[in-house]
Enzyme design. Structure first.
Site, mmCIF file in Angstrom:
data_model
loop_
_atom_site.group_PDB
_atom_site.id
_atom_site.type_symbol
_atom_site.label_atom_id
_atom_site.label_comp_id
_atom_site.label_asym_id
_atom_site.label_seq_id
_atom_site.Cartn_x
_atom_site.Cartn_y
_atom_site.Cartn_z
ATOM 1 N N GLU A 199 0.842 -1.196 0.000
ATOM 2 C CA GLU A 199 0.000 0.000 0.000
ATOM 3 C C GLU A 199 0.879 1.248 0.000
ATOM 4 O OE1 GLU A 199 -0.514 -2.605 1.970
ATOM 5 O OE2 GLU A 199 -2.603 -3.236 1.706
ATOM 6 N N GLU A 318 -16.103 2.385 -12.035
ATOM 7 C CA GLU A 318 -16.225 1.414 -13.126
ATOM 8 C C GLU A 318 -17.041 0.255 -12.587
ATOM 9 O OE1 GLU A 318 -12.576 -0.091 -15.183
ATOM 10 O OE2 GLU A 318 -13.603 -2.033 -15.172
#
Ligand SMILES: *[C@@H]1O[C@H](CO)[C@@H](O)[C@H](O)[C@H]1NC(C)=O
Ligand SMILES: *[C@@H]1O[C@H](CO)[C@@H](O)[C@H](O)[C@H]1NC(C)=O
Ligand SMILES: *[C@@H]1O[C@H](CO)[C@@H](O)[C@H](O)[C@H]1NC(C)=O
Ligand SMILES: *[C@@H]1O[C@H](CO)[C@@H](O)[C@H](O)[C@H]1NC(C)=O
Ligand SMILES: *[C@@H]1O[C@H](CO)[C@@H](O)[C@H](O)[C@H]1NC(C)=O
Ligand SMILES: *[C@@H]1O[C@H](CO)[C@@H](O)[C@H](O)[C@H]1NC(C)=O
Ligand SMILES: *[C@@H]1O[C@H](CO)[C@@H](O)[C@H](O)[C@H]1NC(C)=O
Ligand SMILES: *[C@@H]1O[C@H](CO)[C@@H](O)[C@H](O)[C@H]1NC(C)=O
Length: 528
Positions: A199, A318
């Site tokens: 991350e 999306e």
């Protein structure tokens, strides 16, 4: 050509069975209850266009795609604001800039990666013309984060002046840097980051990249690099539970530069090739929708509880039915349109503030095929009619609040929603998702729904239907008697004379309202 009948022969001849069920009326408040979702963003109905296919969808300056523009205008007329387009997806992280390219794109399909989109992709200067062909539409442009060589970095920087000039006239939504980076280290067969990419590595990469783009933009389009305007949708993760944890990503400082406008995550109900995926089980199933959306609602809640997203709206940047571009017979059917209505309205009821349904040329789940190809006929596809009904349900002026409540239904093949505009009940949507295959069955039963509307001032309500012959229909679909099919008037609304319109439903003295829906159909009751 249309058959000029009031009702189709089949409907007129058969006496439809009415399915009785536990139908204690569902009470609907006149004023928005606390269970309502946060106000949607205008526009709510939006699209994501696979970057390599954006020139197909939008056309270019010498040949703008008028069909796409018409379909977007239809949605804008219904919901009040024209859909926004996010231009991105897998090919965003593959695209390299070729300043000598005479065409907008040069794509090469590598079948071991995908048959559906190019794996080797160059975009030329004329690619950016496509941002000027759909008047009134706002866009996000997706910069390439996946490719990360020195040459790729130069290519990325070379696109910055082109992108900012193309989007400087009020047509910028936000920028995006990287698509689905939570799959970068695991994607097969060619991962683009090492297996231990963390991350923090992603955040450092995102920050250095977006700062570099900003410095370049400050030179080519100074007005676009101002702090109020230079904003991103991020992190555009494929989902929750992949190699990067969204909570940790925000904790590691994704928004250190305070330039994230929308928290964008992606969603699919499942995969086109996954075993066990069917229309009824995977799409026309309210429980499945609830389970999938719950993960997003939970993530949104956790991020705001931890104070990590500064009230940044949560959107699905999306989404569509089944990843790997959809499954024929499912994703392109009227059943998928009904799923789209349920899914999108459920998102709105759970404070997911906007959704971008993903599109690409020849994709099975596409709402429309923008150009004729050897694989697919140009045209308006079934899922588009779901977009239309969602737009009609969420209609509101830009300064009005539109909130959605999910109404409890007895079965997982039913869903119902109430829409509140500026706090007042305005519309109710009801969706029947019991699969009805018209190619196999004979008469089409109806299901009865009853509501209790204690304070509704009107004596009758108007009813608009989303209709097709069955869940397996891929054409012959109508919304309130309108067809938006390409072959009629290039996507402009055309009244079909074989579909009943102008129905009303009376309100009983105690506010009771009843309506019937043929299996595999949906409707909106309008209060004003
Ligand atoms: C513009 O689009 C037309 C139609 O697709 C195409 O023939 C033409 O080559 C395009 N122009 C450029 C500069 O890409
Ligand atoms: C398009 O890309 C392919 C693959 O990289 C390349 O071989 C071809 O020369 C390119 N075509 C043009 C017109 O640039
Ligand atoms: C390329 O990837 C490495 C490893 O994650 C990262 O440190 C670097 O910032 C990336 N470069 C660009 C231009 O994205
Ligand atoms: C609907 O989805 C839920 C959750 O995935 C599943 O348990 C259930 O079996 C599905 N219903 C049907 C009719 O397939
Ligand atoms: C909600 O999200 C948090 C943080 O990602 C996670 O730990 C928790 O298990 C999630 N809860 C549910 C019910 O999904
Ligand atoms: C509808 O057709 C599909 C595909 O042929 C089939 O799997 C499904 O069972 C059918 N449903 C009904 C209700 O007949
Ligand atoms: C739908 O059913 C009607 C009546 O049977 C028929 O005329 C029409 O062709 C059907 N539409 C499609 C797309 O199959
Ligand atoms: C109405 O006519 C169109 C065009 O022929 C057809 O596709 C559609 O299925 C018909 N609808 C009904 C309800 O018969």
């Amino acid at each position: 050509m249309f058959v000029p009948l009031l009702l189709s022969a089949a409907v007129a001849a058969a006496v439809p069975t009415v399915i009785e069920r536990d139908s204690s009326p569902v009470s609907v408040n006149q004023d928005a209850p606390d269970t309502a979702g946060a106000a949607i963003l205008h526009p709510f109905v939006s699209f994501s266009i696979e970057l390599a296919f954006f020139p197909d969808y939008a056309g270019n300056l010498s040949k703008p795609n008028k069909f796409s523009n018409q379909l977007l205008d239809n949605l804008g007329d219904l919901q009040g604001v024209k859909p926004y387009l996010r231009v991105g997806g897998n090919t965003q992280d593959l695209a390299l800039y070729d300043p000598t390219l005479k065409t907008s794109v040069n794509g090469t399909v590598v079948p071991t990666v995908s048959e559906d989109y190019p794996y080797i992709l160059y975009i030329g200067p004329s690619f950016f013309e496509s941002y000027s062909t759909l008047p009134g539409t706002k866009f996000s442009h997706g910069f390439n984060m996946g490719k990360n060589t020195t040459a790729a970095k130069e290519s990325l920087l070379a696109t910055v002046p082109l992108a900012c000039k193309a989007l400087k006239d009020g047509n910028l939504m936000h920028w995006e840097f990287g698509n689905e980076p939570d799959l970068f280290s695991t994607t097969t067969p060619y991962p683009v980051r090492p297996a231990d990419w963390s991350e923090q590595d992603y955040v450092d990469n995102w920050l250095s990249g977006t700062e570099m783009i900003k410095r370049k933009m400050a030179k080519s389009c100074p007005g676009m690099a101002l702090d109020d305007i230079y904003k991103f949708i991020a992190p555009s993760f494929a989902g929750i539970g992949n190699s990067l944890d969204p909570v940790k990503t925000w904790e590691d400082g994704l928004d250190s530069d305070k330039d994230i406008a929308l928290n964008s995550v992606h969603n699919y109900m499942g995969g086109a090739d996954q075993p066990g995926v069917t229309l009824q089980r995977t799409l026309m199933n309210h429980t499945a929708v609830v389970n999938v959306v719950a993960k997003h609602a939970n993530l949104s809640h956790v991020l705001s509880e931890k104070g990590l997203t500064r009230e940044i709206p949560y959107i699905l940047g999306e989404m569509n039915s089944l990843y790997h571009q959809g499954k024929p017979g499912l994703s392109n059917s009227f059943g998928a349109a009904l799923w789209g209505v349920d899914f999108n309205l459920y998102c709105a009821s759970q404070s997911i503030r906007r959704t971008h349904m993903h599109q690409g040329t020849d994709y099975r789940y596409a709402s429309w095929q923008p150009v004729q190809t050897s694989k697919t006929t140009i045209g308006t596809k079934a899922p588009y009619y779901g977009n239309i009904m969602v737009a009609a349900m969420l209609r509101g002026e830009t300064d009005s609040t539109v909130q959605v409540v999910n109404l409890p239904m007895p079965s997982e093949t039913d869903a119902a929603y109430a829409a509140y505009v500026d706090g007042k009940l305005t519309r109710i949507a009801v969706i029947n998702m019991q699969e009805f295959n018209y190619t196999a069955a004979e008469s089409r039963p109806s299901a009865k729904y009853s509501f209790h509307l204690p304070d509704v001032p009107a004596a009758s309500l108007s009813l608009q239907r989303l209709m097709a012959n069955g869940s397996d229909a891929i054409t012959g679909i109508s919304w309130d008697g309108w067809s938006y099919n390409y072959e009629l008037k290039g996507g402009a609304p055309v009244r079909m004379r074989n579909v009943t319109i102008g129905e009303t439903v009376s309100v009983g003295s105690k506010g009771q309202v009843e309506l019937g829906l043929p299996l595999s159909s949906a409707a909106i009751l309008n209060f004003i």
